[in-house]
Design an enzyme around this catalytic site. Structure first.
Site, PDB file in Angstrom:
ATOM      1  CE  LYS A 163       1.119   3.610  -6.730  1.00 47.57           C
ATOM      2  NZ  LYS A 163       0.042   3.829  -5.844  1.00 47.57           N
ATOM      3  CG  ASP A 192      -4.849   8.790  -1.856  1.00 48.50           C
ATOM      4  OD1 ASP A 192      -4.527   9.068  -2.956  1.00 48.50           O
ATOM      5  OD2 ASP A 192      -3.726   7.917  -1.297  1.00 48.50           O
ATOM      6  CE1 TYR A 235      -1.309   1.816  -1.360  1.00 47.69           C
ATOM      7  CE2 TYR A 235      -0.261   3.316  -0.114  1.00 47.69           C
ATOM      8  CZ  TYR A 235      -0.163   2.447  -0.814  1.00 47.69           C
ATOM      9  OH  TYR A 235       1.126   2.179  -1.310  1.00 47.69           O
TER      10      TYR A 235
HETATM   11  C1  LIG Z   1       0.434   3.829  -4.316  1.00 44.36           C
HETATM   12  C2  LIG Z   1      -0.378   4.772  -3.604  1.00 44.36           C
HETATM   13  C3  LIG Z   1      -0.075   5.628  -2.592  1.00 44.36           C
HETATM   14  C4  LIG Z   1       1.528   5.633  -2.207  1.00 44.36           C
HETATM   15  O1  LIG Z   1       2.309   5.985  -3.068  1.00 44.36           O
HETATM   16  P1  LIG Z   1       3.856   5.811  -3.107  1.00 44.36           P
HETATM   17  O2  LIG Z   1       4.389   6.549  -4.203  1.00 44.36           O
HETATM   18  O3  LIG Z   1       3.797   4.139  -3.621  1.00 44.36           O
HETATM   19  O4  LIG Z   1       4.426   6.030  -1.698  1.00 44.36           O
HETATM   20  C5  LIG Z   1      -0.767   6.328  -1.801  1.00 44.36           C
HETATM   21  N1  LIG Z   1      -2.279   6.153  -1.892  1.00 44.36           N
HETATM   22  C6  LIG Z   1      -2.711   5.469  -2.964  1.00 44.36           C
HETATM   23  C7  LIG Z   1      -4.182   5.391  -3.512  1.00 44.36           C
HETATM   24  C8  LIG Z   1      -1.821   4.702  -3.725  1.00 44.36           C
HETATM   25  O5  LIG Z   1      -2.361   3.951  -4.628  1.00 44.36           O
END
Ligand SMILES: *Cc1c(COP(=O)(O)O)cnc(C)c1O
Length: 391
Positions: free
Chosen positions: A206, A181, A109
């Site tokens: 998300k 992640d 990311y």
């Molecule tokens: C959106 C996202 C993040 C960051 O999340 P936020 O809540 O927007 O800070 C981290 N890793 C991935 C894979 C993401 O899609």
């Protein structure tokens, strides 16, 4: 998806001590917690992740979400953060020190990459990027001072699926920790800790929140990592607001049914896109054109609603015509909510250093929401008509 996890989603985190007998825990707005005796105060600080000690350390609203997520992924505990990016950066900072070397997946990311390049370098942590398809060969990159190997799978935008078990084995053989992640798959579709990962990180913003109305993150750790993760996250002062945590808990209860629908609609649209003349490749982990598709089949329980396509042409005007005038696929950052989203990516080349990105044309990322699939196809069909007319 097993039946067992569906039941867990309903029950996890709902201790009576936290809910007071209601179905859900209250939303505690608290800084100071009051104690009647010295002993009570001392006891609270023995386990501030499950007993109220001070607002920053969490209240039953926080404890309920942390426990639910930890159990769902088979972890020893979880820490909640005010955003996904805060979860990523605080987890990394908990396990690296000046003079360390960290291995980072090349397809991470983009803001995580920026944190590594702009911040970690200031603290004397050397970050080396690796090919997402490296598998067990990562052993050759691991040094004596490699404290952390960080993976994200599938890769951001380009969707490569990594061989997480092979990377974990090489890292553990050398004494390094593995952070992942795991946002795309959620705890339901990839069991990161079950595959040996030490810390599984989620942008709850998300799919867990799921309604595009709150920012939230979490890191779930195994026995080996939880004490340090909790302590260091506390030192940094990370805490999320109770209203947003409540929205995370609320979203978690329906995660399974929403994801099933995202998955089904996304697969149908991905298959439909594969037949389109305008499309060179569909990068969806469940389809064979996606690098690492076999690993997805082996390791994942499902696919969520986010994937990309590569168009045959690289034409800015046609791309703009495609993106503008959509009825359902709205343009905007983030994903995982109930609504469909579309985004074009032009700068992928600039955020890869261990690998080279040389695709045929424009990369379009789609998040398939909960709308009717035929409506979504009609929306894309009209976008392709605008696209062709502008070429
Ligand atoms: C959106 C996202 C993040 C960051 O999340 P936020 O809540 O927007 O800070 C981290 N890793 C991935 C894979 C993401 O899609």
């Amino acid at each position: 998806m097993t039946h067992k996890k569906d039941s867990e989603l309903v029950h996890l985190g709902r201790r009576k001590a936290w809910t007071g007998g209601a179905v859900n825990p209250p939303v505690y707005h608290a800084s100071t917690i009051l104690f009647d005796t010295v002993e009570e105060l001392r006891n609270a600080y023995k386990a501030p992740h499950e007993t109220m000690a001070y607002g920053r350390r969490g209240t039953p609203t926080t404890f309920a979400l942390a426990e639910a997520l930890a159990k769902l992924e088979g972890g020893a505990g979880a820490v909640i953060y005010p955003s996904g990016l805060a979860a990523v950066t605080t987890a990394i900072l908990s396990f690296v020190a000046a003079g360390d070397h960290m291995l980072m997946i090349d397809t991470v990311y983009e803001p995580t990459r920026t944190f590594c390049d702009q911040m970690l370098s200031k603290f004397g942590v050397e970050v080396e990027y690796f090919d997402p398809l490296i598998g067990g060969d990562i052993a050759a990159l691991i040094r004596d001072n490699t404290s952390v190997v960080f993976v994200e799978s599938p890769g951001s935008v380009t969707m490569e699926v990594a061989d997480v078990p092979a990377i974990v084995k090489a890292a553990h053989d050398a004494g390094s920790l593995v952070l992942m992640d795991n946002t795309w798959a959620t705890p339901l579709y990839f069991e990161a800790l079950g595959h040996g990962v030490d810390v599984s990180i989620h942008a709850l913003t998300k799919y867990v929140v799921g309604h595009s109305d709150a920012m939230l993150g979490a890191a779930i750790a195994n026995d080996r990592a939880i004490t340090r993760l909790r302590a260091h996250s506390g030192h940094i002062g990370q805490c999320a607001g109770p209203d947003d945590i409540y929205l995370g808990l609320r979203g978690l209860r329906t995660l399974s049914v929403r994801l099933a629908r995202h998955q089904q609609s996304a697969l149908e649209i991905a298959a439909w896109l594969k037949e389109r003349d305008e499309v060179a490749r569909v990068l969806h982990p469940a389809l064979p054109d996606c690098p690492g598709h076999e690993l997805w089949k082996r390791d994942f329980h499902g696919a969520s609603g986010l994937f990309s396509i590569i168009l045959k042409h690289d034409d800015k005007d046609a791309e703009t015509a495609f993106l503008e005038g959509m009825t359902h696929f709205k343009m905007g950052f983030s994903w995982g909510g109930f609504e469909s989203l579309v985004m074009a990516y032009r700068g992928i080349k600039n955020c890869r250093t261990a690998t080279r990105w040389h695709a045929e044309g424009t990369v379009i990322r789609l998040h398939v929401g909960l709308e009717d699939v035929d409506d979504l196809k009609a929306d894309l069909d009209a976008a392709f008509a605008r696209y062709r007319a502008a070429l």
